[in-house]
Scaffold this motif. Structure first.
Motif, PDB file in Angstrom:
ATOM      1  N   THR A   1     -68.127 -31.911  13.552  1.00  0.00           N
ATOM      2  CA  THR A   1     -67.414 -32.805  14.444  1.00  0.00           C
ATOM      3  C   THR A   1     -68.390 -33.630  15.278  1.00  0.00           C
ATOM      4  O   THR A   1     -69.563 -33.299  15.385  1.00  0.00           O
ATOM      5  N   HIS A   2     -67.870 -34.696  15.828  1.00  0.00           N
ATOM      6  CA  HIS A   2     -68.619 -35.450  16.823  1.00  0.00           C
ATOM      7  C   HIS A   2     -68.072 -35.099  18.203  1.00  0.00           C
ATOM      8  O   HIS A   2     -66.957 -34.592  18.331  1.00  0.00           O
ATOM      9  N   VAL A   3     -68.884 -35.392  19.232  1.00  0.00           N
ATOM     10  CA  VAL A   3     -68.586 -34.917  20.577  1.00  0.00           C
ATOM     11  C   VAL A   3     -68.767 -36.055  21.571  1.00  0.00           C
ATOM     12  O   VAL A   3     -69.773 -36.774  21.532  1.00  0.00           O
TER      13      VAL A   3
ATOM     14  N   PHE B   1     -70.418 -29.716  26.338  1.00  0.00           N
ATOM     15  CA  PHE B   1     -69.383 -30.692  25.999  1.00  0.00           C
ATOM     16  C   PHE B   1     -68.704 -30.390  24.663  1.00  0.00           C
ATOM     17  O   PHE B   1     -67.600 -30.887  24.419  1.00  0.00           O
ATOM     18  N   LEU B   2     -69.325 -29.579  23.808  1.00  0.00           N
ATOM     19  CA  LEU B   2     -68.601 -29.150  22.608  1.00  0.00           C
ATOM     20  C   LEU B   2     -67.347 -28.383  23.014  1.00  0.00           C
ATOM     21  O   LEU B   2     -66.249 -28.642  22.519  1.00  0.00           O
TER      22      LEU B   2
ATOM     23  N   GLU C   1     -72.291 -33.027  16.604  1.00  0.00           N
ATOM     24  CA  GLU C   1     -72.371 -31.764  17.354  1.00  0.00           C
ATOM     25  C   GLU C   1     -73.751 -31.132  17.293  1.00  0.00           C
ATOM     26  O   GLU C   1     -74.148 -30.441  18.235  1.00  0.00           O
ATOM     27  N   ASP C   2     -74.486 -31.366  16.225  1.00  0.00           N
ATOM     28  CA  ASP C   2     -75.819 -30.749  16.125  1.00  0.00           C
ATOM     29  C   ASP C   2     -76.917 -31.630  16.700  1.00  0.00           C
ATOM     30  O   ASP C   2     -78.094 -31.343  16.554  1.00  0.00           O
ATOM     31  N   ASP C   3     -76.532 -32.701  17.382  1.00  0.00           N
ATOM     32  CA  ASP C   3     -77.524 -33.603  17.979  1.00  0.00           C
ATOM     33  C   ASP C   3     -77.132 -34.001  19.404  1.00  0.00           C
ATOM     34  O   ASP C   3     -77.513 -35.056  19.889  1.00  0.00           O
ATOM     35  N   VAL C   4     -76.368 -33.131  20.044  1.00  0.00           N
ATOM     36  CA  VAL C   4     -75.964 -33.388  21.434  1.00  0.00           C
ATOM     37  C   VAL C   4     -77.198 -33.281  22.328  1.00  0.00           C
ATOM     38  O   VAL C   4     -78.032 -32.402  22.132  1.00  0.00           O
ATOM     39  N   PRO C   5     -77.348 -34.193  23.305  1.00  0.00           N
ATOM     40  CA  PRO C   5     -78.538 -34.140  24.169  1.00  0.00           C
ATOM     41  C   PRO C   5     -78.688 -32.785  24.871  1.00  0.00           C
ATOM     42  O   PRO C   5     -77.695 -32.144  25.217  1.00  0.00           O
TER      43      PRO C   5
ATOM     44  N   SER D   1     -59.722 -32.541  14.043  1.00  0.00           N
ATOM     45  CA  SER D   1     -59.346 -33.750  13.307  1.00  0.00           C
ATOM     46  C   SER D   1     -60.535 -34.593  12.859  1.00  0.00           C
ATOM     47  O   SER D   1     -60.447 -35.296  11.854  1.00  0.00           O
ATOM     48  N   CYS D   2     -61.628 -34.536  13.603  1.00  0.00           N
ATOM     49  CA  CYS D   2     -62.792 -35.399  13.305  1.00  0.00           C
ATOM     50  C   CYS D   2     -63.339 -35.102  11.924  1.00  0.00           C
ATOM     51  O   CYS D   2     -63.537 -33.946  11.550  1.00  0.00           O
ATOM     52  N   ILE D   3     -63.584 -36.179  11.154  1.00  0.00           N
ATOM     53  CA  ILE D   3     -64.114 -36.025   9.793  1.00  0.00           C
ATOM     54  C   ILE D   3     -65.580 -36.451   9.702  1.00  0.00           C
ATOM     55  O   ILE D   3     -66.122 -36.612   8.612  1.00  0.00           O
ATOM     56  N   ASP D   4     -66.222 -36.655  10.857  1.00  0.00           N
ATOM     57  CA  ASP D   4     -67.639 -37.020  10.901  1.00  0.00           C
ATOM     58  C   ASP D   4     -67.940 -38.316  10.157  1.00  0.00           C
ATOM     59  O   ASP D   4     -68.962 -38.442   9.480  1.00  0.00           O
ATOM     60  N   CYS D   5     -67.057 -39.282  10.312  1.00  0.00           N
ATOM     61  CA  CYS D   5     -67.288 -40.577   9.659  1.00  0.00           C
ATOM     62  C   CYS D   5     -68.414 -41.343  10.340  1.00  0.00           C
ATOM     63  O   CYS D   5     -68.975 -42.259   9.754  1.00  0.00           O
TER      64      CYS D   5
END
Ligand code: F3S
Length: 106
Positions: free
Chosen positions: A1-3, A67-68, A57-61, A38-42
């Motif tokens: 997912t994105h965050v 925030f995840l 999610e694996d590159d959050v500052p 729901s996020c498909i990491d587009c």
């Protein structure tokens, strides 16, 4: 997912929602979150955010890993937003302001 991370707080430009193919953004009073279910990491939303608040999610500052959980917690509680709305009038002044998490309204 994105965050969606801290810099969205009180900026809330909502450009991100226009490109989301799965309508995974949810709107709170002064922040948006992505529904990890729901996020498909587009990745389309990443470049749209004028304040660079969205990360994979694996590159959050560093220091914003919380925030995840915040995105996952709030997405089911807030309504979906799929159209851009006007940003807060003082949005530009909040870009890059540190430690905005205490200002997050639920
Ligand atoms: Fe927030 Fe950026 Fe979207 S400020 S509402 S993540 S365009």
């Amino acid at each position: 997912t994105h965050v969606v991370t801290e810099n969205c707080i009180k900026c809330k430009f909502t450009d991100c929602v226009e490109v989301c193919p799965v309508d995974c953004f949810h709107e709170g009073p002064n922040f948006l979150v992505i529904d990890p279910e729901s996020c498909i990491d587009c990745t389309l939303c990443v470049a749209e955010c004028p304040v660079n608040a969205i990360f994979p999610e694996d590159d959050v500052p560093a220091g914003q890993e919380n925030f995840l959980a915040i995105n996952a917690e709030l997405a089911p509680l807030w309504p979906v937003i799929d159209r851009k709305i006007p940003a807060p009038p003082d949005a530009d002044e909040w870009d890059g302001v540190p430690n905005k998490l205490p200002l997050l309204e639920r």
